[in-house]
Design a protein around this motif. Sequence first.
Motif, PDB file in Angstrom:
ATOM      1  N   GLU A  22       4.788 -16.699 -10.136  1.00  0.00           N
ATOM      2  CA  GLU A  22       6.209 -15.625 -10.276  1.00  0.00           C
ATOM      3  C   GLU A  22       5.529 -13.948 -10.093  1.00  0.00           C
ATOM      4  OE1 GLU A  22       9.016 -16.603 -13.465  1.00  0.00           O
ATOM      5  OE2 GLU A  22       9.445 -18.411 -12.507  1.00  0.00           O
ATOM      6  N   THR A  57      21.252 -14.678 -12.644  1.00  0.00           N
ATOM      7  CA  THR A  57      21.092 -14.733 -11.490  1.00  0.00           C
ATOM      8  C   THR A  57      20.136 -15.897 -10.845  1.00  0.00           C
ATOM      9  OG1 THR A  57      18.866 -13.396 -11.547  1.00  0.00           O
ATOM     10  CG2 THR A  57      20.936 -12.255 -10.967  1.00  0.00           C
ATOM     11  N   GLY A  58      19.317 -16.513 -11.825  1.00  0.00           N
ATOM     12  CA  GLY A  58      18.729 -17.715 -11.457  1.00  0.00           C
ATOM     13  C   GLY A  58      19.643 -18.788 -11.091  1.00  0.00           C
ATOM     14  N   ARG A  94      16.370 -13.831  -0.384  1.00  0.00           N
ATOM     15  CA  ARG A  94      16.617 -12.790  -1.245  1.00  0.00           C
ATOM     16  C   ARG A  94      17.327 -11.849  -0.898  1.00  0.00           C
ATOM     17  NH1 ARG A  94      13.353 -14.316  -5.555  1.00  0.00           N
ATOM     18  NH2 ARG A  94      14.005 -12.719  -6.726  1.00  0.00           N
ATOM     19  N   VAL A 129      13.669 -24.974  -6.179  1.00  0.00           N
ATOM     20  CA  VAL A 129      14.245 -23.570  -6.436  1.00  0.00           C
ATOM     21  C   VAL A 129      13.147 -22.671  -6.202  1.00  0.00           C
ATOM     22  CG1 VAL A 129      14.296 -23.509  -8.811  1.00  0.00           C
ATOM     23  CG2 VAL A 129      15.779 -22.014  -7.733  1.00  0.00           C
ATOM     24  N   ASN A 130      11.842 -22.862  -6.592  1.00  0.00           N
ATOM     25  CA  ASN A 130      10.397 -22.196  -6.573  1.00  0.00           C
ATOM     26  C   ASN A 130      10.270 -21.871  -5.171  1.00  0.00           C
ATOM     27  OD1 ASN A 130       9.706 -21.199  -8.819  1.00  0.00           O
ATOM     28  ND2 ASN A 130       8.316 -23.142  -8.971  1.00  0.00           N
ATOM     29  N   ARG A 137       3.900 -13.803  -6.263  1.00  0.00           N
ATOM     30  CA  ARG A 137       4.437 -14.237  -4.931  1.00  0.00           C
ATOM     31  C   ARG A 137       4.746 -12.894  -4.025  1.00  0.00           C
ATOM     32  NH1 ARG A 137      10.382 -15.958  -7.346  1.00  0.00           N
ATOM     33  NH2 ARG A 137      11.079 -13.938  -7.802  1.00  0.00           N
ATOM     34  N   TYR A 150      20.161 -18.587  -7.160  1.00  0.00           N
ATOM     35  CA  TYR A 150      19.072 -19.213  -6.681  1.00  0.00           C
ATOM     36  C   TYR A 150      19.003 -20.731  -6.530  1.00  0.00           C
ATOM     37  CZ  TYR A 150      17.063 -14.815  -5.799  1.00  0.00           C
ATOM     38  OH  TYR A 150      16.924 -13.601  -5.043  1.00  0.00           O
ATOM     39  N   ARG A 151      19.490 -21.279  -7.638  1.00  0.00           N
ATOM     40  CA  ARG A 151      19.532 -22.668  -8.016  1.00  0.00           C
ATOM     41  C   ARG A 151      20.654 -23.302  -7.253  1.00  0.00           C
ATOM     42  NH1 ARG A 151      16.905 -25.205 -12.288  1.00  0.00           N
ATOM     43  NH2 ARG A 151      15.748 -23.699 -13.557  1.00  0.00           N
ATOM     44  N   GLY A 177      17.164 -11.890 -14.871  1.00  0.00           N
ATOM     45  CA  GLY A 177      16.471 -12.733 -13.591  1.00  0.00           C
ATOM     46  C   GLY A 177      14.899 -12.319 -13.635  1.00  0.00           C
ATOM     47  N   ARG A 178      14.314 -12.120 -12.481  1.00  0.00           N
ATOM     48  CA  ARG A 178      13.120 -11.658 -12.338  1.00  0.00           C
ATOM     49  C   ARG A 178      12.808 -10.367 -11.750  1.00  0.00           C
ATOM     50  NH1 ARG A 178      13.918 -15.915 -13.973  1.00  0.00           N
ATOM     51  NH2 ARG A 178      12.692 -17.947 -13.936  1.00  0.00           N
ATOM     52  N   ASP A 179      13.701  -9.870 -10.669  1.00  0.00           N
ATOM     53  CA  ASP A 179      13.645  -8.560 -10.158  1.00  0.00           C
ATOM     54  C   ASP A 179      14.742  -7.670 -10.225  1.00  0.00           C
ATOM     55  OD1 ASP A 179      15.231 -10.298  -8.746  1.00  0.00           O
ATOM     56  OD2 ASP A 179      14.661  -9.778  -6.711  1.00  0.00           O
ATOM     57  N   SER A 225      13.437 -19.660  -3.689  1.00  0.00           N
ATOM     58  CA  SER A 225      13.549 -18.101  -4.222  1.00  0.00           C
ATOM     59  C   SER A 225      12.523 -17.534  -3.799  1.00  0.00           C
ATOM     60  CB  SER A 225      13.662 -18.119  -5.620  1.00  0.00           C
ATOM     61  OG  SER A 225      12.463 -18.760  -6.326  1.00  0.00           O
TER      62      SER A 225
HETATM   63  O1   DC Z   1      15.724 -18.486 -14.653  1.00  0.00           O
HETATM   64  P1   DC Z   1      15.695 -19.893 -13.608  1.00  0.00           P
HETATM   65  O2   DC Z   1      14.668 -20.693 -14.232  1.00  0.00           O
HETATM   66  O3   DC Z   1      17.118 -20.392 -13.773  1.00  0.00           O
HETATM   67  O4   DC Z   1      15.406 -19.348 -12.225  1.00  0.00           O
HETATM   68  C1   DC Z   1      15.468 -20.498 -11.325  1.00  0.00           C
HETATM   69  C2   DC Z   1      14.511 -19.862 -10.260  1.00  0.00           C
HETATM   70  O5   DC Z   1      15.031 -18.712  -9.567  1.00  0.00           O
HETATM   71  C3   DC Z   1      13.004 -19.661 -10.527  1.00  0.00           C
HETATM   72  O6   DC Z   1      12.299 -20.525  -9.705  1.00  0.00           O
HETATM   73  C4   DC Z   1      12.749 -18.095 -10.736  1.00  0.00           C
HETATM   74  C5   DC Z   1      14.025 -17.763  -9.354  1.00  0.00           C
HETATM   75  N1   DC Z   1      14.730 -16.463  -9.739  1.00  0.00           N
HETATM   76  C6   DC Z   1      14.048 -15.301  -8.991  1.00  0.00           C
HETATM   77  O7   DC Z   1      13.352 -15.471  -8.131  1.00  0.00           O
HETATM   78  N2   DC Z   1      14.743 -14.296  -9.039  1.00  0.00           N
HETATM   79  C7   DC Z   1      15.708 -14.191  -9.908  1.00  0.00           C
HETATM   80  N3   DC Z   1      16.432 -12.944  -9.887  1.00  0.00           N
HETATM   81  C8   DC Z   1      16.045 -15.276 -10.806  1.00  0.00           C
HETATM   82  C9   DC Z   1      15.528 -16.373 -10.608  1.00  0.00           C
END
Ligand code: DC
Length: 224
Positions: free
Chosen positions: A179, A31-32, A104, A94-95, A182, A35-36, A124-126, A98
């Motif tokens: 991260e 999923t990153g 989102r 990307v920070n 936020r 966002y990229r 991913g993150r969430d 995202s």
């Molecule tokens: O995993 P990555 O480094 O490719 O992620 C790129 C950016 O996207 C990083 O800033 C975190 C964000 N991200 C996010 O907010 N939620 C996700 N599910 C995946 C990545």
Amino acid sequence: MIVAVDGPSGAGKSTVCREVARRLQWRLLDTGAIYRCVALRARLANVVDEPAKCAEIAKDIDIRFVASAEGQRVFIGDEDVSEAIRTFETTQCVNRVSAMGEVRAQLLNIQRRLGALGDTIVEGRDIGSVVFPDAELKVFYTATPEARARRRLAEFEKRGESFNFEQVVEQIRLRDETEFHREHSPLVQCDEAVVLDTSAFDFEASCVALQKLIEARKAELSLV
Ligand code: DC
């Protein structure tokens, strides 16, 4: 079956998930990369600090993952953007992109659609908290800042670059702060997630540990 793998940047989550998906012959949803893609388009259109415009881009973007011999290629429409989304310039944007709630929200459906195509590791993150709260297995994949810094330094050294260890640890701590804290979809460790701390593991041990968790859960589900 959906396996949600969340965790901080730079712990090696992506490479390990990719390898485990290959071994299991599962799909991988990075999923990153999604966002990229939005960040790349926003950067090229010069709208990185405009949430409404970034959300517009996210709404219309046509992202596809295409299997290839050396892994997965990422396309926006017919354009292969696999390298463009990982450049320093795009990574810097990307920070910001995202962290936008509007972006989102727009990307939720894309992620759910791409994750529903078969057995999939979604990283991913969430993912466990927001995107797939009903995932059959949730893993929180992590490593200490020091372990992550050592891995990063090894990569720098391979490229003939050298960096100060303390500085790299500090950068990692700062990025974790952003991260975890936020406003929209911060990185959270769900109560039900299995914590996989890979600080003491090399690549192979990390793959085996994740694969074992998935296989154990799969066996458990087939017994029900
Ligand atoms: O995993 P990555 O480094 O490719 O992620 C790129 C950016 O996207 C990083 O800033 C975190 C964000 N991200 C996010 O907010 N939620 C996700 N599910 C995946 C990545």
